[in-house]
Design a protein around this motif. Structure first.
Motif, PDB file in Angstrom:
ATOM      1  N   ALA A  75       3.756  10.065  -9.659  1.00 39.43           N
ATOM      2  CA  ALA A  75       3.099  10.198 -10.859  1.00 39.43           C
ATOM      3  C   ALA A  75       2.169  11.573 -11.112  1.00 39.43           C
ATOM      4  N   ARG A  76       1.635  11.895 -10.096  1.00 39.93           N
ATOM      5  CA  ARG A  76       1.000  13.260 -10.137  1.00 39.93           C
ATOM      6  C   ARG A  76       1.812  14.283 -10.200  1.00 39.93           C
ATOM      7  N   ALA A  77       2.900  14.073  -9.430  1.00 34.54           N
ATOM      8  CA  ALA A  77       4.252  15.284  -9.467  1.00 34.54           C
ATOM      9  C   ALA A  77       4.523  15.155 -10.686  1.00 34.54           C
ATOM     10  N   THR A  78       4.885  14.275 -11.592  1.00 31.09           N
ATOM     11  CA  THR A  78       5.288  14.397 -12.718  1.00 31.09           C
ATOM     12  C   THR A  78       4.280  14.966 -13.687  1.00 31.09           C
ATOM     13  N   ARG A  79       2.962  14.850 -13.723  1.00 28.46           N
ATOM     14  CA  ARG A  79       2.202  15.420 -14.390  1.00 28.46           C
ATOM     15  C   ARG A  79       1.851  16.733 -14.222  1.00 28.46           C
TER      16      ARG A  79
ATOM     17  N   ASP B 190       7.317   7.987 -21.144  1.00 33.84           N
ATOM     18  CA  ASP B 190       6.862   8.171 -19.482  1.00 33.84           C
ATOM     19  C   ASP B 190       5.570   7.757 -19.089  1.00 33.84           C
ATOM     20  N   GLU B 191       5.443   6.918 -18.429  1.00 33.19           N
ATOM     21  CA  GLU B 191       4.068   6.219 -17.902  1.00 33.19           C
ATOM     22  C   GLU B 191       3.094   7.326 -17.480  1.00 33.19           C
ATOM     23  N   ALA B 192       3.590   8.259 -16.655  1.00 37.03           N
ATOM     24  CA  ALA B 192       2.945   9.449 -15.894  1.00 37.03           C
ATOM     25  C   ALA B 192       2.450  10.024 -16.845  1.00 37.03           C
ATOM     26  N   ILE B 193       3.211  10.556 -17.961  1.00 37.32           N
ATOM     27  CA  ILE B 193       2.693  11.578 -18.787  1.00 37.32           C
ATOM     28  C   ILE B 193       1.538  10.712 -19.845  1.00 37.32           C
ATOM     29  N   ALA B 194       1.902   9.704 -20.013  1.00 42.87           N
ATOM     30  CA  ALA B 194       0.949   8.837 -21.255  1.00 42.87           C
ATOM     31  C   ALA B 194      -0.732   8.785 -20.442  1.00 42.87           C
ATOM     32  N   ARG B 195      -0.485   8.669 -18.992  1.00 38.40           N
ATOM     33  CA  ARG B 195      -1.669   8.592 -18.388  1.00 38.40           C
ATOM     34  C   ARG B 195      -2.592   9.644 -18.079  1.00 38.40           C
TER      35      ARG B 195
ATOM     36  N   ARG C  25       0.665  -1.251   0.108  1.00 42.44           N
ATOM     37  CA  ARG C  25      -0.047   0.114  -0.049  1.00 42.44           C
ATOM     38  C   ARG C  25       0.745   1.306   0.181  1.00 42.44           C
ATOM     39  N   TYR C  26       2.045   1.343   0.572  1.00 41.13           N
ATOM     40  CA  TYR C  26       2.896   2.429   0.987  1.00 41.13           C
ATOM     41  C   TYR C  26       3.565   2.506  -0.402  1.00 41.13           C
ATOM     42  N   ASP C  27       4.015   1.399  -1.100  1.00 37.62           N
ATOM     43  CA  ASP C  27       4.630   1.614  -2.399  1.00 37.62           C
ATOM     44  C   ASP C  27       3.577   2.140  -3.644  1.00 37.62           C
ATOM     45  N   ALA C  28       2.411   1.794  -3.446  1.00 37.28           N
ATOM     46  CA  ALA C  28       1.455   2.338  -4.248  1.00 37.28           C
ATOM     47  C   ALA C  28       1.196   3.671  -4.299  1.00 37.28           C
ATOM     48  N   LEU C  29       0.970   4.170  -2.969  1.00 35.43           N
ATOM     49  CA  LEU C  29       0.755   5.417  -2.653  1.00 35.43           C
ATOM     50  C   LEU C  29       1.822   6.492  -3.199  1.00 35.43           C
ATOM     51  N   GLU C  30       3.222   5.898  -2.833  1.00 34.88           N
ATOM     52  CA  GLU C  30       4.474   6.454  -3.344  1.00 34.88           C
ATOM     53  C   GLU C  30       4.379   6.687  -4.755  1.00 34.88           C
ATOM     54  N   LYS C  31       4.279   5.509  -5.526  1.00 31.03           N
ATOM     55  CA  LYS C  31       4.232   5.606  -7.123  1.00 31.03           C
ATOM     56  C   LYS C  31       2.966   6.656  -7.551  1.00 31.03           C
ATOM     57  N   ALA C  32       1.910   6.695  -6.927  1.00 31.99           N
ATOM     58  CA  ALA C  32       0.735   7.496  -7.367  1.00 31.99           C
ATOM     59  C   ALA C  32       1.228   8.807  -7.158  1.00 31.99           C
ATOM     60  N   ALA C  33       1.838   9.264  -6.012  1.00 35.12           N
ATOM     61  CA  ALA C  33       2.356  10.630  -5.502  1.00 35.12           C
ATOM     62  C   ALA C  33       3.463  11.092  -6.747  1.00 35.12           C
TER      63      ALA C  33
END
Length: 108
Positions: free
Chosen positions: A21-25, A49-54, A11-19
């Motif tokens: 991605a949001r920062a990158t966008r 870049d996966e974050a930009i792609a989404r 859960r921590y890893d997923a939340l960190e990955k999402a944060a």
């Protein structure tokens, strides 16, 4: 169908990955707003870049100076891009039409 229970670490890893991605966008939209990057460059960076792609195309347009939600929706309707489309989901012709449309608007 129930989702798999995550361990606290997962859960921590997923939340960190999402944060991240949001920062990158957010950073990409800010660079677009300041004119440091073009729409064409941002769309092409979505291939690597996966974050930009989404990122949703409507968010991309709204990040441009002078374009709000109504104008962004009108641009997408003119080009034939669905409101829910993400950068990754743009076809070759849609991406080219979007870049061409924005280029002609800037030169007017």
């Amino acid at each position: 169908m129930a989702l798999k229970e995550l361990t606290p670490q997962e859960r921590y890893d997923a939340l960190e990955k999402a944060a991240k991605a949001r920062a990158t966008r957010a950073a990409a939209k800010e660079r677009l707003k300041r004119g440091e990057v073009s729409i064409a460059e941002l769309i092409s960076s979505g291939t690597s870049d996966e974050a930009i792609a989404r990122m949703r195309v409507i968010e991309l347009l709204e990040a441009l100076p002078g374009i709000g939600p109504v104008r962004a929706a009108a641009i997408m309707a003119d080009i034939g891009i669905a409101g829910s489309r993400r950068i990754r989901g743009l076809g070759i012709h849609q991406a080219r039409a979007l870049v061409d449309f924005m280029y002609t608007q800037q030169s007017d």
